[in-house]
Design a protein around this motif. Structure first.
Motif, PDB file in Angstrom:
ATOM      1  N   PRO A  75      42.633  34.245  33.505  1.00 18.31           N
ATOM      2  CA  PRO A  75      42.189  34.131  34.907  1.00 18.31           C
ATOM      3  C   PRO A  75      42.285  35.468  35.624  1.00 18.31           C
ATOM      4  N   LYS A  76      41.436  35.650  36.593  1.00 19.64           N
ATOM      5  CA  LYS A  76      41.417  36.886  37.376  1.00 19.64           C
ATOM      6  C   LYS A  76      41.855  36.596  38.798  1.00 19.64           C
ATOM      7  N   PRO A  77      42.384  37.604  39.477  1.00 23.42           N
ATOM      8  CA  PRO A  77      42.779  37.386  40.879  1.00 23.42           C
ATOM      9  C   PRO A  77      41.613  36.929  41.746  1.00 23.42           C
ATOM     10  N   GLN A  78      40.413  37.447  41.475  1.00 19.80           N
ATOM     11  CA  GLN A  78      39.270  37.077  42.312  1.00 19.80           C
ATOM     12  C   GLN A  78      38.787  35.650  42.049  1.00 19.80           C
ATOM     13  N   SER A  79      39.297  35.025  41.000  1.00 17.85           N
ATOM     14  CA  SER A  79      38.895  33.641  40.732  1.00 17.85           C
ATOM     15  C   SER A  79      39.449  32.675  41.778  1.00 17.85           C
ATOM     16  N   THR A  80      40.422  33.136  42.569  1.00 15.67           N
ATOM     17  CA  THR A  80      40.974  32.280  43.624  1.00 15.67           C
ATOM     18  C   THR A  80      40.160  32.343  44.914  1.00 15.67           C
ATOM     19  N   PHE A  81      39.195  33.239  44.986  1.00 20.45           N
ATOM     20  CA  PHE A  81      38.393  33.355  46.195  1.00 20.45           C
ATOM     21  C   PHE A  81      37.548  32.101  46.364  1.00 20.45           C
ATOM     22  N   LYS A  82      37.507  31.577  47.564  1.00 18.46           N
ATOM     23  CA  LYS A  82      36.689  30.399  47.849  1.00 18.46           C
ATOM     24  C   LYS A  82      35.404  30.760  48.578  1.00 18.46           C
ATOM     25  N   ARG A  83      35.346  31.976  49.075  1.00 16.45           N
ATOM     26  CA  ARG A  83      34.179  32.402  49.852  1.00 16.45           C
ATOM     27  C   ARG A  83      33.794  33.810  49.396  1.00 16.45           C
ATOM     28  N   SER A 174      35.326  43.869  37.600  1.00 10.25           N
ATOM     29  CA  SER A 174      34.489  43.182  38.577  1.00 10.25           C
ATOM     30  C   SER A 174      33.099  43.788  38.512  1.00 10.25           C
ATOM     31  N   PHE A 175      32.078  42.947  38.585  1.00 11.28           N
ATOM     32  CA  PHE A 175      30.706  43.461  38.463  1.00 11.28           C
ATOM     33  C   PHE A 175      30.323  44.309  39.666  1.00 11.28           C
ATOM     34  N   LEU A 176      30.575  43.810  40.868  1.00 18.23           N
ATOM     35  CA  LEU A 176      30.261  44.554  42.083  1.00 18.23           C
ATOM     36  C   LEU A 176      31.454  45.303  42.636  1.00 18.23           C
ATOM     37  N   GLY A 177      32.656  44.976  42.172  1.00 12.61           N
ATOM     38  CA  GLY A 177      33.871  45.534  42.746  1.00 12.61           C
ATOM     39  C   GLY A 177      34.319  44.734  43.958  1.00 12.61           C
ATOM     40  N   PHE A 178      35.566  44.868  44.334  1.00 12.85           N
ATOM     41  CA  PHE A 178      36.067  44.189  45.525  1.00 12.85           C
ATOM     42  C   PHE A 178      37.248  44.982  46.092  1.00 12.85           C
ATOM     43  N   THR A 179      37.532  44.722  47.342  1.00 12.48           N
ATOM     44  CA  THR A 179      38.598  45.429  48.050  1.00 12.48           C
ATOM     45  C   THR A 179      39.947  44.812  47.697  1.00 12.48           C
ATOM     46  N   GLY A 180      40.852  45.640  47.172  1.00  6.37           N
ATOM     47  CA  GLY A 180      42.161  45.145  46.767  1.00  6.37           C
ATOM     48  C   GLY A 180      43.233  45.315  47.819  1.00  6.37           C
ATOM     49  N   LEU A 181      43.002  46.242  48.784  1.00  3.25           N
ATOM     50  CA  LEU A 181      44.011  46.501  49.799  1.00  3.25           C
ATOM     51  C   LEU A 181      43.344  47.212  50.974  1.00  3.25           C
ATOM     52  N   ASP A 194      47.098  42.450  52.313  1.00  2.00           N
ATOM     53  CA  ASP A 194      46.795  41.923  50.974  1.00  2.00           C
ATOM     54  C   ASP A 194      45.456  41.202  51.038  1.00  2.00           C
ATOM     55  N   THR A 195      44.382  41.919  50.741  1.00  2.00           N
ATOM     56  CA  THR A 195      43.037  41.333  50.856  1.00  2.00           C
ATOM     57  C   THR A 195      42.726  40.364  49.732  1.00  2.00           C
ATOM     58  N   ILE A 196      43.552  40.307  48.707  1.00  2.00           N
ATOM     59  CA  ILE A 196      43.356  39.292  47.660  1.00  2.00           C
ATOM     60  C   ILE A 196      43.885  37.946  48.149  1.00  2.00           C
ATOM     61  N   ALA A 197      45.067  37.961  48.728  1.00  2.00           N
ATOM     62  CA  ALA A 197      45.629  36.716  49.267  1.00  2.00           C
ATOM     63  C   ALA A 197      44.874  36.249  50.499  1.00  2.00           C
ATOM     64  N   GLN A 273      44.593  56.637  42.849  1.00  2.00           N
ATOM     65  CA  GLN A 273      43.416  55.930  43.355  1.00  2.00           C
ATOM     66  C   GLN A 273      42.786  55.073  42.263  1.00  2.00           C
ATOM     67  N   ARG A 274      42.988  55.469  41.004  1.00  2.00           N
ATOM     68  CA  ARG A 274      42.399  54.749  39.869  1.00  2.00           C
ATOM     69  C   ARG A 274      43.300  53.635  39.345  1.00  2.00           C
ATOM     70  N   GLU A 275      44.435  53.428  39.979  1.00  2.00           N
ATOM     71  CA  GLU A 275      45.330  52.360  39.536  1.00  2.00           C
ATOM     72  C   GLU A 275      44.682  50.988  39.762  1.00  2.00           C
ATOM     73  N   ASP A 276      45.258  49.997  39.101  1.00  2.00           N
ATOM     74  CA  ASP A 276      44.765  48.624  39.243  1.00  2.00           C
ATOM     75  C   ASP A 276      45.348  48.032  40.523  1.00  2.00           C
ATOM     76  N   TRP A 277      44.559  48.035  41.584  1.00  2.00           N
ATOM     77  CA  TRP A 277      45.032  47.566  42.886  1.00  2.00           C
ATOM     78  C   TRP A 277      44.998  46.050  43.011  1.00  2.00           C
ATOM     79  N   ARG A 278      44.756  45.356  41.894  1.00  2.00           N
ATOM     80  CA  ARG A 278      44.856  43.893  41.891  1.00  2.00           C
ATOM     81  C   ARG A 278      46.293  43.440  41.663  1.00  2.00           C
ATOM     82  N   GLN A 279      47.082  44.288  41.031  1.00  2.00           N
ATOM     83  CA  GLN A 279      48.416  43.862  40.619  1.00  2.00           C
ATOM     84  C   GLN A 279      49.307  43.561  41.819  1.00  2.00           C
ATOM     85  N   ARG A 280      50.112  42.554  41.666  1.00  2.00           N
ATOM     86  CA  ARG A 280      51.088  42.164  42.685  1.00  2.00           C
ATOM     87  C   ARG A 280      52.406  41.862  41.972  1.00  2.00           C
ATOM     88  N   PRO A 281      53.520  42.383  42.460  1.00  2.00           N
ATOM     89  CA  PRO A 281      53.607  43.287  43.613  1.00  2.00           C
ATOM     90  C   PRO A 281      53.190  44.696  43.233  1.00  2.00           C
TER      91      PRO A 281
END
Length: 932
Positions: A75-83, A174-181, A194-197, A273-281
């Motif tokens: 599973p990916k963090p973006q899989s929790t997005f509802k919108r 991510s195909f288009l990319g997304f904002t992680g923070l 936390d733009t993922i949460a 800047q190239r780090e994985d900004w999806r990781q939490r914490p």
């Protein structure tokens, strides 16, 4: 007094009772036996059913495991997005529509806050007063990951006059990319959102960011503006970009790292800047980096504004006053007008496939291929598969399958899964990309679908229909192996894989750095494609009513204005000649000229844009005898930019074949003075000036930092120009001048602080060396040539390119300026011929002034004074282009085969065009065997 004897009846009853008991007992036993048997039978049946069901379940599980995709288990963090506002489908992105704008549509291509931003741009006295003080960064910050906290933050920001903003993105998975923070800093506090949460709640910030009374401070906001629109429908109004301020102030650098070090004395590691900004914490290092980017922005902006105001004060007495603060504000708010757009192709992966094929045609590090038709087909299929896999699994294209792996698979065609696996691994290892450490090879996407690649390479994956539908159903259909999610669901809903470019309008204020390769293509289409319909399908009739030909409105009006014809039809216009024409189409058997033509690409049918393309290159055609020169449009067709690139690459390759066949090189081997002795002929092919200059500038700028293989490749190009001897830095400096125009030479001299003495009448002193080519740097002063062989991603061809040429960091040619000359077609009978662009002619015009002073040497035979004089008066003989090659080829054909040789030569070129493009939309009457 004695008892009476017992009655016989009483004795019979006792026996009967015993018998009845015995029978009843037997019956009970039988009943129990039957019940037990029934129960045992049912139990056996149930056990059998359970066993069968379990066996089938295990079988299905085994099949499911063999066909399942890694997306089910990872599973990916973006899989929790509802919108999700921007999914992975081919439908255009819908921007926010405000009810106040009067639009009832749910999304449009108009900026919802264009009026507010325009008002800021029209303000000639912007008030930018930050008054921010430098505050040292402590350990205190606010982590925002609940909707309640986000609302509290909005309340805080709404009371501020300015705040700093920065974003961190994730694009690999991510195909288009997304904002992680998102980082926001005020004078009092740093906020990390936390733009993922909070992905589905980020719209709460829309009013604050769109408030024109609050200044938002960014650094390099070009991408941030687009990303916030893409993910959250957040639009920036009132922006101050410290990067734009650096441009106005002419700072030596405009990076944030430079500003942090200069104004704040803070060092930052931009590799984070190239780090994985999806990781939490987030790690402490990542938190510190994220805070640093936004924390000091306000103080830096305040310092830059003070400098801008100081310049305004110093310049207040000037009549021609330049307002520095106003200009910085204007450039910043112009960025706000940009609109995010999804990149939509006419066919999935088509541009990537054509780019790879073009690079292969130029032999830029790719192996030679025997069957190029099959190779191009396989590359297209693999690029389509990669594009769809990336969309379905929401992965970046570079993560799914590398370009090098696609070339290797298409050229080697491995049969088994293990061979495919090993081919990809070996290719990626040899490529040594910087991302190899974080991208597994092969990727999990490839590992999950190795059988599909195997069948695709064997042409077994698509038996009927198109590859798009087959892959889509196999992955996301009813029994699909891949996981359905919010990003790929729209691919099933919108089943059209070829969205028309007509319905997709790009913003005129698109960020040129957003996606450089495709942005360059779109820019080329906009600049060089035909701006109006080429075919007007106006008709010309003879005086007896017979249709003579179709023409454009300009020619039709020419006849009418001179009273040589009368108007007989209104729409489309038609005229009848008032005189007997010299010839008629049926007299020559040319049915082609009495057919209406469509304004579409003859290759693929694209109608949104097209360019004219000469099937027979002008470097040959301009030297045809006049009576064999067709002034009509049979060999000038319309192509879209993608087909144009493929056709041109094939034409360049065929030119090389012709050069080898007739022993006539494409480029001059050397340029010498008429009185100079000719050295021994060199058997190697020539080097074009642009290829030489590109190699020289790349070696001078980046030689020590280049990969060894690339540096050796470029060095060989320069050594080839100098006859194979070892070269020095002075040789590279001299090579830069080859083909320069006078103003380019002067600019170069001024920049270098030196003067290169040269004369157009005498050859420059030649460096000593055995069998080296004559040094042409001091001779050639007014030429500009394009070496198509080095083209990588420019959508150019010989019919469209000439003028200012640019090179990238490693010597690859980038697109240049067009000319629109066509002297040999000044009497055309159709719409296309007059304006088909010809690089050979445009080059020759800029070179004619030096033609008389130079001689052309080929195979040890020099064109001496007589030939030089002839070349001087032949304005179309380009010294450093393909002009001499074309002239020698045509002369050879006329001497050996006569005019029939020219006609057969034209048919060969038409055959190359047809074999390359397989055009499906050629006009009626077009024929390979058409007689000139």
């Amino acid at each position: 007094g004695s008892k009476p004897p017992p009655q016989p009846f009483s004795r019979r009853t006792t026996k009967q009772t015993q018998l009845l008991k015995t029978e009843k007992k037997k019956m009970n036993n039988e009943r129990k036996t039957r019940v037990a048997f029934t129960i045992a039978t049912l139990a056996a049946a149930i056990i059998s059913i359970i066993f069968t069901v379990r066996r089938r379940t295990r079988r299905k599980q085994r099949v499911s495991l063999s066909n399942s995709c890694f997306s089910h288990s990872e599973p990916k963090p973006q899989s929790t997005f509802k919108r999700v506002l921007a999914d992975n489908s081919y439908s255009p992105f819908k921007h926010l529509s405000l009810k106040a704008s009067g639009s009832s549509e749910n999304g449009s291509n108009l900026h919802p806050f264009e009026a507010e931003i325009t008002a800021l741009l029209s303000n000639h006295q912007p008030e930018i007063e930050l008054g921010a003080e430098k505050l040292e960064m402590n350990d205190s910050y606010v982590w925002v990951d609940t909707e309640m906290q986000l609302k509290e933050l909005v309340n805080v920001l709404s009371k501020e006059r300015f705040f700093g903003v920065d974003t961190e993105q994730h694009s690999l998975h991510s195909f288009l990319g997304f904002t992680g923070l998102v980082q926001i800093s005020t004078q009092q506090e740093d906020y990390l959102i936390d733009t993922i949460a909070l992905h589905d709640s980020m719209e709460i910030l829309q009013p604050v960011f769109a408030n024109p009374s609050i200044c938002k401070v960014f650094h390099g906001a070009d991408n941030d503006v687009l990303w916030l629109q893409r993910d959250f429908h957040i639009y920036i109004v009132n922006l101050f970009d410290t990067s734009k301020a650096c441009e106005v102030l002419s700072k030596p650098q405009k990076s944030l790292a430079y500003l942090l070090e200069t104004y704040c004395g803070v060092m930052t590691n931009k590799l984070l800047q190239r780090e994985d900004w999806r990781q939490r914490p987030l790690s402490e290092e990542m938190v510190h980096y994220a805070r640093t980017d936004a924390h000091y922005l306000l103080y830096i902006a305040n310092c830059l504004i003070a400098e801008l105001k100081q310049l305004d004060n110093d310049n207040s007495c000037s009549d021609d006053k330049f307002h520095f603060v106003l200009e910085a504000s204007r450039r910043s708010n112009m960025t706000c007008l940009q609109l995010f757009t999804k990149e939509i192709e006419a066919s999935p992966g088509e541009s990537a496939a054509l780019s790879l094929f073009s690079r292969h045609q130029s032999n830029q590090g790719f192996p030679s291929i025997s069957n190029e038709t099959q190779f191009l087909y396989t590359v297209r299929q693999l690029c389509t598969w990669r594009d769809l896999m990336a969309r379905i699994h929401d992965e970046s294209i570079k993560y799914v399958l590398s370009d090098q792996a696609i070339i290797a698979l298409a050229s080697q065609l491995p049969a088994s899964n293990s061979e495919i696996y090993n081919t990809i691994v070996q290719t990626d290892v040899n490529a040594e990309t910087g991302l190899s450490s974080c991208i597994p090879s092969p990727s999990p996407v490839v590992c999950s679908h190795l059988s599909d690649i195997s069948r695709l390479l064997a042409n077994e994956l698509v038996n009927h229909g198109d590859i798009y539908s087959v892959i889509l159903q196999k992955c996301l259909g009813q029994n699909g192996s891949c996981k359905l999610n919010i990003f790929n669901y729209a691919l099933l809903v919108n089943s059209n894989p070829r969205p028309t470019l007509l319905s997709y309008k790009h913003s005129s204020l698109k960020n040129p750095r957003q996606h450089s390769r495709k942005a360059s293509r779109n820019s080329f289409v906009k600049k060089f494609s035909c701006k109006s319909p080429v075919y007007h399908n106006c008709r010309i009739f003879a005086n007896d009513g017979r249709l003579l030909c179709y023409c454009d409105r300009k020619k039709l009006e020419w006849y009418l204005n001179r009273d040589l014809a009368k108007l007989v039809e209104e729409e489309p216009p038609g005229i009848m000649l008032l005189f007997e024409p010299k010839g008629r189409p049926e007299d020559e058997g040319n049915d082609f000229y009495i057919q209406s033509k469509k304004n579409i690409c003859v290759g693929c049918g694209e109608g949104s844009h097209y360019l004219r393309y000469r099937i027979i290159p002008s470097c040959y055609r301009i030297h045809f005898p006049e009576h064999l020169k067709s002034h009509r449009s049979h060999d000038i067709v319309l192509l879209c930019v993608d087909c144009h690139e493929v056709a041109h690459a094939a034409a360049e390759k065929y030119k090389r074949k012709i050069a080898s066949e007739y022993g006539i090189p494409l480029y001059v081997r050397r340029v010498i003075h008429p009185g100079q002795e000719t050295e021994k002929s060199n058997d190697e092919g020539g080097v074009s000036p642009l290829q030489l200059r590109s190699a020289a500038v790349a070696l001078l700028r980046h030689g020590p930092r280049m990969p060894l293989e690339r540096r050796e490749e470029l060095t060989e190009i320069v050594k080839k120009y100098y006859g194979g001897r070892e070269i020095s830095e002075e040789d590279l400096e001299s090579a830069l001048q080859v083909g320069m125009r006078p103003y380019e030479r002067r600019r170069y001299e001024k920049k270098r602080g030196v003067t290169f003495k040269h004369s157009t009448g005498n050859a420059v002193a030649v460096p000593q060396g055995e069998n080296h080519a004559d040094h042409a740097a001091g001779i050639i002063s007014n030429v500009d040539t394009l070496n198509i062989d080095t083209l990588d991603d420019s959508y150019a061809n010989e019919d469209t390119v000439s003028g200012d040429n640019r090179e990238d960091d490693f010597g690859n040619t980038i697109l240049v300026k067009t000319t629109n000359d066509d002297d040999d077609d000044n009497d055309n009978d159709d719409e296309t011929s007059n304006s088909a662009v010809n690089v050979d002619e445009s080059l020759s015009k800029s070179q004619s002034n030096v033609a008389g002073d130079l001689s052309y040497s080929r195979d040890g035979e020099s064109l001496r004074d007589e030939d030089s004089t002839q070349a001087k008066h032949h304005s179309k003989l380009s010294l450093l282009g393909h002009g001499p090659h074309g002239k020698h080829v045509v002369d050879h054909l006329l001497n050996e085969y006569g005019e029939d040789g020219i006609r057969e030569f034209c048919q060969r070129w038409r055959q190359v065009f047809v074999d390359t493009l397989k055009p499906r939309f050629l006009p009626g009457g077009w024929d390979i065997k058409h007689r000139n």
